[in-house]
Write a protein that holds these residues in place. Structure first.
Motif, mmCIF file in Angstrom:
data_model
loop_
_atom_site.group_PDB
_atom_site.id
_atom_site.type_symbol
_atom_site.label_atom_id
_atom_site.label_comp_id
_atom_site.label_asym_id
_atom_site.label_seq_id
_atom_site.Cartn_x
_atom_site.Cartn_y
_atom_site.Cartn_z
ATOM 1 N N LYS A 102 -1.700 0.121 2.994
ATOM 2 C CA LYS A 102 -1.861 -0.036 4.435
ATOM 3 C C LYS A 102 -1.062 1.053 5.133
ATOM 4 O O LYS A 102 0.004 1.454 4.653
ATOM 5 C CB LYS A 102 -1.329 -1.429 4.824
ATOM 6 N N PHE A 103 -1.583 1.545 6.266
ATOM 7 C CA PHE A 103 -0.854 2.543 7.049
ATOM 8 C C PHE A 103 -1.156 2.337 8.530
ATOM 9 O O PHE A 103 -2.146 1.708 8.895
ATOM 10 C CB PHE A 103 -1.211 3.977 6.605
ATOM 11 N N LEU A 104 -0.290 2.887 9.367
ATOM 12 C CA LEU A 104 -0.479 2.804 10.812
ATOM 13 C C LEU A 104 -1.184 4.078 11.271
ATOM 14 O O LEU A 104 -0.625 5.171 11.182
ATOM 15 C CB LEU A 104 0.862 2.644 11.530
ATOM 16 N N TYR A 105 -2.422 3.935 11.737
ATOM 17 C CA TYR A 105 -3.159 5.062 12.299
ATOM 18 C C TYR A 105 -2.781 5.191 13.769
ATOM 19 O O TYR A 105 -2.761 4.199 14.491
ATOM 20 C CB TYR A 105 -4.676 4.854 12.168
ATOM 21 N N ASP A 106 -2.462 6.393 14.200
ATOM 22 C CA ASP A 106 -2.147 6.637 15.604
ATOM 23 C C ASP A 106 -2.554 8.064 15.924
ATOM 24 O O ASP A 106 -1.998 9.017 15.374
ATOM 25 C CB ASP A 106 -0.646 6.436 15.859
ATOM 26 N N ASP A 107 -3.551 8.218 16.799
ATOM 27 C CA ASP A 107 -4.038 9.563 17.107
ATOM 28 C C ASP A 107 -3.230 10.233 18.214
ATOM 29 O O ASP A 107 -3.522 11.361 18.590
ATOM 30 C CB ASP A 107 -5.534 9.544 17.452
ATOM 31 N N GLY A 108 -2.232 9.531 18.758
ATOM 32 C CA GLY A 108 -1.399 10.100 19.812
ATOM 33 C C GLY A 108 -2.051 10.093 21.179
ATOM 34 O O GLY A 108 -1.464 10.538 22.156
ATOM 35 N N ALA A 109 -3.292 9.579 21.244
ATOM 36 C CA ALA A 109 -4.033 9.557 22.511
ATOM 37 C C ALA A 109 -4.487 8.140 22.858
ATOM 38 O O ALA A 109 -5.503 7.946 23.516
ATOM 39 C CB ALA A 109 -5.233 10.493 22.424
ATOM 40 N N GLY A 110 -3.721 7.149 22.385
ATOM 41 C CA GLY A 110 -4.025 5.771 22.749
ATOM 42 C C GLY A 110 -4.872 5.003 21.757
ATOM 43 O O GLY A 110 -5.226 3.858 22.017
ATOM 44 N N ARG A 111 -5.197 5.605 20.635
ATOM 45 C CA ARG A 111 -5.933 4.882 19.595
ATOM 46 C C ARG A 111 -4.993 4.651 18.432
ATOM 47 O O ARG A 111 -4.584 5.594 17.750
ATOM 48 C CB ARG A 111 -7.161 5.663 19.144
ATOM 49 N N THR A 112 -4.639 3.380 18.210
ATOM 50 C CA THR A 112 -3.696 3.046 17.154
ATOM 51 C C THR A 112 -4.049 1.703 16.547
ATOM 52 O O THR A 112 -4.349 0.759 17.279
ATOM 53 C CB THR A 112 -2.236 3.067 17.677
ATOM 54 N N TRP A 113 -4.067 1.659 15.211
ATOM 55 C CA TRP A 113 -4.335 0.396 14.523
ATOM 56 C C TRP A 113 -3.752 0.421 13.122
ATOM 57 O O TRP A 113 -3.654 1.457 12.486
ATOM 58 C CB TRP A 113 -5.832 0.080 14.448
ATOM 59 N N TRP A 114 -3.327 -0.777 12.689
ATOM 60 C CA TRP A 114 -2.918 -0.953 11.308
ATOM 61 C C TRP A 114 -4.177 -0.909 10.477
ATOM 62 O O TRP A 114 -5.176 -1.566 10.791
ATOM 63 C CB TRP A 114 -2.153 -2.255 11.106
ATOM 64 N N SER A 115 -4.148 -0.127 9.425
ATOM 65 C CA SER A 115 -5.329 0.169 8.627
ATOM 66 C C SER A 115 -5.080 -0.205 7.172
ATOM 67 O O SER A 115 -4.246 0.413 6.513
ATOM 68 C CB SER A 115 -5.644 1.657 8.723
ATOM 69 N N ALA A 116 -5.806 -1.207 6.681
ATOM 70 C CA ALA A 116 -5.717 -1.613 5.278
ATOM 71 C C ALA A 116 -6.864 -0.948 4.526
ATOM 72 O O ALA A 116 -8.026 -1.052 4.927
ATOM 73 C CB ALA A 116 -5.786 -3.127 5.165
ATOM 74 N N VAL A 117 -6.534 -0.255 3.447
ATOM 75 C CA VAL A 117 -7.515 0.513 2.681
ATOM 76 C C VAL A 117 -7.831 -0.225 1.376
ATOM 77 O O VAL A 117 -6.918 -0.655 0.658
ATOM 78 C CB VAL A 117 -7.005 1.941 2.396
ATOM 79 N N TYR A 118 -9.116 -0.343 1.100
ATOM 80 C CA TYR A 118 -9.631 -1.061 -0.068
ATOM 81 C C TYR A 118 -10.643 -0.193 -0.793
ATOM 82 O O TYR A 118 -11.139 0.787 -0.255
ATOM 83 C CB TYR A 118 -10.365 -2.338 0.377
ATOM 84 N N GLU A 119 -10.989 -0.641 -2.011
ATOM 85 C CA GLU A 119 -12.116 -0.054 -2.726
ATOM 86 C C GLU A 119 -12.933 -1.178 -3.348
ATOM 87 O O GLU A 119 -12.408 -2.248 -3.657
ATOM 88 C CB GLU A 119 -11.651 0.945 -3.784
ATOM 89 N N VAL A 120 -14.243 -0.917 -3.509
ATOM 90 C CA VAL A 120 -15.131 -1.904 -4.106
ATOM 91 C C VAL A 120 -16.261 -1.179 -4.820
ATOM 92 O O VAL A 120 -16.674 -0.090 -4.409
ATOM 93 C CB VAL A 120 -15.690 -2.891 -3.038
ATOM 94 N N ARG A 121 -16.742 -1.784 -5.894
ATOM 95 C CA ARG A 121 -17.916 -1.272 -6.606
ATOM 96 C C ARG A 121 -19.118 -2.072 -6.107
ATOM 97 O O ARG A 121 -19.103 -3.295 -6.145
ATOM 98 C CB ARG A 121 -17.728 -1.471 -8.111
ATOM 99 N N CYS A 122 -20.134 -1.384 -5.632
ATOM 100 C CA CYS A 122 -21.348 -2.033 -5.136
ATOM 101 C C CYS A 122 -22.517 -1.613 -6.009
ATOM 102 O O CYS A 122 -23.036 -0.506 -5.861
ATOM 103 C CB CYS A 122 -21.613 -1.669 -3.675
ATOM 104 N N GLU A 123 -22.913 -2.497 -6.927
ATOM 105 C CA GLU A 123 -24.035 -2.200 -7.808
ATOM 106 C C GLU A 123 -25.313 -2.857 -7.318
ATOM 107 O O GLU A 123 -26.337 -2.821 -7.989
ATOM 108 C CB GLU A 123 -23.676 -2.606 -9.236
ATOM 109 N N LEU A 124 -25.259 -3.456 -6.131
ATOM 110 C CA LEU A 124 -26.424 -4.085 -5.514
ATOM 111 C C LEU A 124 -27.184 -3.064 -4.681
ATOM 112 O O LEU A 124 -26.588 -2.105 -4.182
ATOM 113 C CB LEU A 124 -25.953 -5.234 -4.605
#
Length: 171
Positions: A102-124
């Motif tokens: 997880k990391f804190l995204y902040d573009d310095g221009a008012g867009r900021t959110w805690w960001s949880a990063v995942y991975e998944v295998r999609c064989e469908l």
């Protein structure tokens, strides 16, 4: 209910809930909230890449190498990751995405959110939502790297992608 009316938890710099707000207001006022980023790969290990529709609230018509979105009020990151991955890929019965970091995204221009990063295998077979996805394909890592220079990508996805490459290089 439109996506702008969806209620989000507003969080502080330590990812603690401090309020709730409709999504549209959170975006308009730059209120920090929570998001999930899921890297989806097919059976051959290729990465799901898509271009967002022009009607998206933020980053319309830009390319992304993650599926995902906002975490709803009271929703866990893990539940949001599975919900968002299934919704955006247009599948049911996806394995639960694996949390990476997880990391804190902040573009310095008012867009900021805690960001949880995942991975998944999609064989469908995927059938992305036409309201969310204007174009999609599964691309090799080499193809994605080549496209980084040519296509306009969502900035938060690029930030997550760079952090994910660094995360994998340390493991």
């Amino acid at each position: 209910m439109s996506s702008a009316d969806e209620i989000l938890d507003i969080v502080d710099e330590h990812d603690r809930v401090v309020a709730q707000s409709p999504r549209g207001q959170a975006y308009a006022e730059g209120l920090r909230h929570r998001c999930v980023f899921i890297q989806a790969r097919d059976a051959q290990g290729r990465l799901f890449v898509h271009r967002r529709t022009p009607t998206k609230l933020i980053f319309p018509s830009l390319y992304d190498m993650f599926v995902g979105g906002v975490v709803g009020a009271g929703e866990s990151y893990d539940d949001a990751a599975l919900r968002e991955a299934e919704e955006e890929l247009g599948v049911r019965g996806l394995p639960r995405p694996e949390f990476l970091f997880k990391f804190l995204y902040d573009d310095g221009a008012g867009r900021t959110w805690w960001s949880a990063v995942y991975e998944v295998r999609c064989e469908l077979p995927v059938s992305p939502q036409v309201e969310e996805v204007a174009w999609h394909d599964f691309l090799s890592d080499e193809e994605v790297e080549l496209r980084l220079r040519d296509w306009e990508w969502v900035p938060d996805g690029l930030a997550a992608y760079e952090r994910l490459k660094a995360y994998r290089s340390m493991g």
